[in-house]
Design a protein around this motif. Structure first.
Motif, PDB file in Angstrom:
ATOM      1  N   ILE A 157      -3.110  27.600  60.832  1.00 52.34           N
ATOM      2  CA  ILE A 157      -1.680  27.311  60.694  1.00 52.34           C
ATOM      3  C   ILE A 157      -1.348  27.012  59.230  1.00 52.34           C
ATOM      4  O   ILE A 157      -0.361  27.511  58.677  1.00 52.34           O
ATOM      5  N   LEU A 158      -2.201  26.200  58.598  1.00 51.26           N
ATOM      6  CA  LEU A 158      -1.920  25.846  57.200  1.00 51.26           C
ATOM      7  C   LEU A 158      -2.012  27.064  56.292  1.00 51.26           C
ATOM      8  O   LEU A 158      -1.205  27.239  55.379  1.00 51.26           O
ATOM      9  N   VAL A 159      -2.997  27.918  56.539  1.00 48.45           N
ATOM     10  CA  VAL A 159      -3.120  29.146  55.752  1.00 48.45           C
ATOM     11  C   VAL A 159      -1.867  29.997  55.961  1.00 48.45           C
ATOM     12  O   VAL A 159      -1.252  30.490  54.995  1.00 48.45           O
ATOM     13  N   GLY A 160      -1.461  30.136  57.225  1.00 45.77           N
ATOM     14  CA  GLY A 160      -0.283  30.942  57.540  1.00 45.77           C
ATOM     15  C   GLY A 160       0.967  30.405  56.875  1.00 45.77           C
ATOM     16  O   GLY A 160       1.753  31.165  56.285  1.00 45.77           O
ATOM     17  N   LYS A 161       1.157  29.087  56.943  1.00 44.88           N
ATOM     18  CA  LYS A 161       2.343  28.484  56.325  1.00 44.88           C
ATOM     19  C   LYS A 161       2.360  28.738  54.821  1.00 44.88           C
ATOM     20  O   LYS A 161       3.402  29.035  54.237  1.00 44.88           O
ATOM     21  N   SER A 162       1.170  28.607  54.232  1.00 44.02           N
ATOM     22  CA  SER A 162       1.073  28.818  52.796  1.00 44.02           C
ATOM     23  C   SER A 162       1.445  30.262  52.444  1.00 44.02           C
ATOM     24  O   SER A 162       2.120  30.523  51.445  1.00 44.02           O
ATOM     25  N   MET A 163       1.022  31.213  53.299  1.00 43.77           N
ATOM     26  CA  MET A 163       1.349  32.615  53.035  1.00 43.77           C
ATOM     27  C   MET A 163       2.860  32.850  53.177  1.00 43.77           C
ATOM     28  O   MET A 163       3.469  33.568  52.389  1.00 43.77           O
ATOM     29  N   LEU A 164       3.463  32.221  54.181  1.00 40.51           N
ATOM     30  CA  LEU A 164       4.900  32.373  54.379  1.00 40.51           C
ATOM     31  C   LEU A 164       5.697  31.801  53.218  1.00 40.51           C
ATOM     32  O   LEU A 164       6.761  32.294  52.856  1.00 40.51           O
ATOM     33  N   SER A 177       4.641  34.020  62.766  1.00 42.76           N
ATOM     34  CA  SER A 177       4.442  35.471  62.840  1.00 42.76           C
ATOM     35  C   SER A 177       5.083  36.156  61.644  1.00 42.76           C
ATOM     36  O   SER A 177       5.775  35.524  60.835  1.00 42.76           O
ATOM     37  N   GLY A 178       4.820  37.430  61.536  1.00 48.02           N
ATOM     38  CA  GLY A 178       5.377  38.215  60.438  1.00 48.02           C
ATOM     39  C   GLY A 178       4.838  37.795  59.082  1.00 48.02           C
ATOM     40  O   GLY A 178       5.545  37.769  58.084  1.00 48.02           O
ATOM     41  N   LEU A 179       3.557  37.455  59.041  1.00 50.55           N
ATOM     42  CA  LEU A 179       2.969  37.068  57.760  1.00 50.55           C
ATOM     43  C   LEU A 179       2.789  38.299  56.874  1.00 50.55           C
ATOM     44  O   LEU A 179       2.575  39.398  57.379  1.00 50.55           O
ATOM     45  N   PRO A 180       2.886  38.094  55.552  1.00 49.16           N
ATOM     46  CA  PRO A 180       2.725  39.230  54.636  1.00 49.16           C
ATOM     47  C   PRO A 180       1.337  39.865  54.748  1.00 49.16           C
ATOM     48  O   PRO A 180       0.383  39.234  55.196  1.00 49.16           O
ATOM     49  N   ARG A 181       1.252  41.121  54.273  1.00 50.87           N
ATOM     50  CA  ARG A 181      -0.005  41.863  54.394  1.00 50.87           C
ATOM     51  C   ARG A 181      -0.934  41.626  53.200  1.00 50.87           C
ATOM     52  O   ARG A 181      -1.702  42.504  52.824  1.00 50.87           O
ATOM     53  N   THR A 182      -0.841  40.403  52.642  1.00 50.34           N
ATOM     54  CA  THR A 182      -1.585  40.094  51.418  1.00 50.34           C
ATOM     55  C   THR A 182      -3.064  40.453  51.504  1.00 50.34           C
ATOM     56  O   THR A 182      -3.647  40.999  50.585  1.00 50.34           O
ATOM     57  N   PHE A 183      -3.679  40.103  52.632  1.00 52.00           N
ATOM     58  CA  PHE A 183      -5.134  40.213  52.696  1.00 52.00           C
ATOM     59  C   PHE A 183      -5.621  41.491  53.371  1.00 52.00           C
ATOM     60  O   PHE A 183      -6.817  41.636  53.624  1.00 52.00           O
ATOM     61  N   HIS A 227      -4.882  39.112  61.869  1.00 50.45           N
ATOM     62  CA  HIS A 227      -3.858  39.172  62.913  1.00 50.45           C
ATOM     63  C   HIS A 227      -2.437  39.016  62.385  1.00 50.45           C
ATOM     64  O   HIS A 227      -1.490  39.396  63.045  1.00 50.45           O
ATOM     65  N   ARG A 228      -2.276  38.396  61.253  1.00 48.54           N
ATOM     66  CA  ARG A 228      -0.969  38.148  60.641  1.00 48.54           C
ATOM     67  C   ARG A 228       0.000  37.425  61.584  1.00 48.54           C
ATOM     68  O   ARG A 228       1.205  37.537  61.460  1.00 48.54           O
ATOM     69  N   ASN A 229      -0.539  36.721  62.538  1.00 44.44           N
ATOM     70  CA  ASN A 229       0.268  35.734  63.243  1.00 44.44           C
ATOM     71  C   ASN A 229      -0.666  34.679  63.834  1.00 44.44           C
ATOM     72  O   ASN A 229      -1.860  34.928  64.010  1.00 44.44           O
ATOM     73  N   VAL A 230      -0.128  33.470  64.053  1.00 42.63           N
ATOM     74  CA  VAL A 230      -0.942  32.394  64.604  1.00 42.63           C
ATOM     75  C   VAL A 230      -0.199  31.794  65.776  1.00 42.63           C
ATOM     76  O   VAL A 230       0.930  31.324  65.617  1.00 42.63           O
ATOM     77  N   GLU A 231      -0.812  31.819  66.950  1.00 40.18           N
ATOM     78  CA  GLU A 231      -0.164  31.192  68.091  1.00 40.18           C
ATOM     79  C   GLU A 231      -0.767  29.802  68.296  1.00 40.18           C
ATOM     80  O   GLU A 231      -1.808  29.489  67.739  1.00 40.18           O
ATOM     81  N   MET A 232      -0.094  29.022  69.115  1.00 42.50           N
ATOM     82  CA  MET A 232      -0.543  27.630  69.292  1.00 42.50           C
ATOM     83  C   MET A 232      -1.927  27.528  69.906  1.00 42.50           C
ATOM     84  O   MET A 232      -2.681  26.607  69.632  1.00 42.50           O
ATOM     85  N   THR A 233      -2.243  28.491  70.775  1.00 47.25           N
ATOM     86  CA  THR A 233      -3.522  28.404  71.482  1.00 47.25           C
ATOM     87  C   THR A 233      -4.621  29.172  70.743  1.00 47.25           C
ATOM     88  O   THR A 233      -5.623  29.541  71.341  1.00 47.25           O
ATOM     89  N   VAL A 234      -4.415  29.394  69.452  1.00 45.31           N
ATOM     90  CA  VAL A 234      -5.365  30.176  68.673  1.00 45.31           C
ATOM     91  C   VAL A 234      -6.813  29.692  68.891  1.00 45.31           C
ATOM     92  O   VAL A 234      -7.075  28.493  68.915  1.00 45.31           O
TER      93      VAL A 234
END
Lengths: 350, 268
Positions: A114-121, A180-186, A267-274
């Motif tokens: 989640i933290l990685v995803g937020k940082s990317m957003l 969701s909808g994280l950039p395709r950085t990686f 996956h470029r998205n993170v759900e709660m039950t990851v």
């Protein structure tokens, strides 16, 4: 390893040679000795050899049952599914060798993801997003390690509690929504193949090999095993048991963080039950790969085989069209079988 | 060690125990089960931290918080429970916690070859014969395991060596070698604390005896002034108290690791 020189009744009656050994026993003895030498020395190696045999058998069975199984694309899929679980499993096996366990690893993976995803957003530079994973994981792992080592609470209790706490943290961070909808950085890193092998898998192998080196060639490995044998004895011998224990949990945390980064990148998205259920899979892979649930012996590199086995099995079940609920049944049964065989094996030897 | 006290919960293991040890001296520590012998050793080797009392080495007050601290002051211990890692092999056990390493690109890499060689030397010194250095120590006999625990302590090149029941699970021949070895350590000028229930062994190897009962020192004296009967009486409490050392020694040298003749005697 002494071979006995007793005669079987039939030889005595047949040969009647009194106290000189019959020809049969003379031939047989060197043969027995040779067989004993062929057998791998350590129990861990023995387990790994039988696991490889089972894997070959499985590949054979699945190949016959499904035409889609024995294809390059399918094996690439299996390899692509391995790194996250693999990193967890390698860290888990090190923790398990100290006699511990970490149920919370999957939830820690969630927090880090989640933290990685937020940082990317937020549009942070790529290296910042990449580093947030291992740092978060390392901190969460260290917390577990400190509670286990310095307060002497049972690892399974500490990490079970931690799992619920981390899951709550995930909820607090994203509410009941998805990232969701994280950039395709990686994408270039996680979606590229080198010689047909996905880069994350190569990355996972490199990390595992360097950990195997750390484990076999530096005092750290001896200390981990000694703590798993008997923490008290290790302390009397002069091992800084608390520091090493915290180190093991922190190392698992860092690996969990790297896994989180790979997961988000892919996956470029993170759900709660990851990653839910992944701790158990990691424990299973470690046990199947030769790590003792009781601690004190095991193998880092064996996890690669263990993880391959689990992913192979799951893949085969999917191709055979078996509903995914059976996955859990098979996995659960496998964990119990692996642990039971470990314990029974030990009982027979002592 | 001066006025050492230690309690576990409500059980008082040691009460105001004074204990001295000199270079080149073997001191026997005897007493019944639960008299506090092992507790005293474990305080000296940093396993337990005393509730009260101080430890002095050469007049300097020291504090041990872990076995590693005690080792840094040159104190090595063979524990009664041996403290071996059962599933690990002989070499690993001897060097555990004090591994020999070589520096490769800033990494501390285990020097397995050198450790193997040194392990072989140590075992040879003690005349312990093993088929292989690669077997897990759980596969070895009681005497062999004890030998490995002793090798571990010897490897540390300590000034003080504490041995808690070193001959307990040994065959006659094996324990003879240990006794010989203790004498050799004394010749090298090391100080040895020798705990044993076997008074025969104790009398054959020690210079001085300290008797503990219910966590107190009840008797002390040089071995030539004592006989087994007296010691048994002290251990069992038939004889209440006996100090054959004289007040002058008792006052003068408390807590200092010194030459037996007091040539370096530091007055406190």
């Amino acid at each position: 390893m002494s071979t006995s020189t007793t005669f079987s009744p039939c030889e005595i009656s047949r040969g009647g040679v009194g106290d000189t050994p019959s020809l049969l026993t003379m031939i047989r003895q060197p043969m027995i000795r040779k067989l004993q030498n062929i057998r791998p020395r350590s129990t861990v190696a023995q387990k790994q050899v039988s696991l490889l045999a089972v894997i070959c058998l499985l590949i054979g069975v699945f190949s016959v049952l499904s035409p889609h199984f024995l294809t390059l694309k399918n094996f690439q899929t299996i390899l692509r599914n391995m790194p996250e679980l693999g990193l967890l499993s390698v860290g888990m096996s090190i923790v398990m060798m100290t006699g511990g366990i970490d149920i919370s690893a999957e939830a820690a993976l969630g927090v880090a993801a989640i933290l990685v995803g937020k940082s990317m957003l937020q549009g942070d530079p790529a290296w910042v997003s990449a580093l947030i994973g291992p740092i978060t994981g390392g901190i969460l792992g260290t917390i577990n390690g400190v509670v286990v080592a310095y307060f002497g609470v049972l690892p399974i209790i500490v990490t079970l509690g931690a799992m619920y706490v981390w899951r709550a943290v995930i909820f607090l961070l994203v509410g009941a929504r998805w990232l969701s909808g994280l950039p395709r950085t990686f994408d270039p890193l996680v979606k590229t193949f080198v010689l047909g092998i996905p880069i994350p898998f190569i990355f996972f192998l490199l990390i595992t090999m360097s950990l195997e080196f750390l484990f076999r060639k530096t005092p750290f490995g001896w200390h981990i095993l000694a703590i798993g044998n008997s923490e008290y004895s290790a302390r009397l011998a002069g091992v800084r048991t608390r520091r090493v224990t915290v180190g093991a949990y922190a190392l698992l945390g860092v690996l969990v963080g790297i896994a989180a980064f790979l997961y988000v990148g892919k996956h470029r998205n993170v759900e709660m039950t990851v990653a839910s259920g992944m701790s158990l899979e990691a424990i299973a892979a470690a046990v199947i790969g030769g790590t003792s649930i009781l601690g004190g012996e095991g193998s880092v590199i064996g996890c690669v085989i263990g993880v391959f086995f689990i992913r192979l099995l799951q893949n085969g079940l999917v191709l055979l069209g078996i509903p995914s609920i059976w996955d859990y049944l098979v996995l659960g049964g496998l964990i119990i079988a692996a642990i039971l065989s470990d314990l029974l094996y030990k009982r027979r030897r002592t | 060690m001066k006025k050492i006290s230690k309690a576990f919960g409500g059980v008082i293991a040691l009460r105001d125990v004074d204990f001295r040890l000199f270079e080149g001296e073997v001191v026997g520590l005897v007493g019944d089960n639960g008299a506090g012998k092992s507790t005293l050793i474990k305080i000296l080797s940093g396993v337990y931290i005393p509730d009260k009392g101080d430890i002095y080495i050469g007049g300097e007050r020291v504090e041990f918080r872990s076995p590693l601290d005690a080792w840094k002051y040159g104190i090595a211990t063979v524990y009664q429970e041996l403290a071996l890692a059962d599933k690990m092999n002989v070499v690993e056990n001897i060097f555990l916690g004090h591994e020999l390493v070589k520096n490769v690109l800033g990494l501390r890499i285990l020097d397995k070859r050198r450790m193997r060689q040194r392990a072989g030397e140590l075992l040879k010194q003690l005349l312990i014969e093993l088929k292989s250095l690669d077997v897990p120590v759980s596969k070895l006999s009681g005497g062999q395991r004890q030998g490995i625990a002793i090798c571990r302590a010897l490897n540390l090149e300590a000034r003080v060596i504490c041995m808690d029941e070193p001959t307990a699970s040994m065959a006659v021949g094996e324990s003879e070698r240990i006794l010989d070895f203790v004498r050799r350590l004394r010749e090298q000028g090391k100080a040895v604390i020798f705990i044993s229930h076997n008074l025969e062994h104790v009398f054959r190897v020690v210079d001085r005896l300290v008797v503990l009962r219910h966590g107190r020192v009840v008797g002390e004296g040089y071995v030539e002034d004592l006989d087994k009967d007296t010691v048994v009486k002290l251990i069992t409490g038939v004889l209440e108290n006996l100090n054959l050392l004289g007040e002058e020694v008792r006052e003068g040298t408390t807590g200092d690791l010194l030459d037996r003749n007091g040539s370096k005697k530091v007055r406190r």
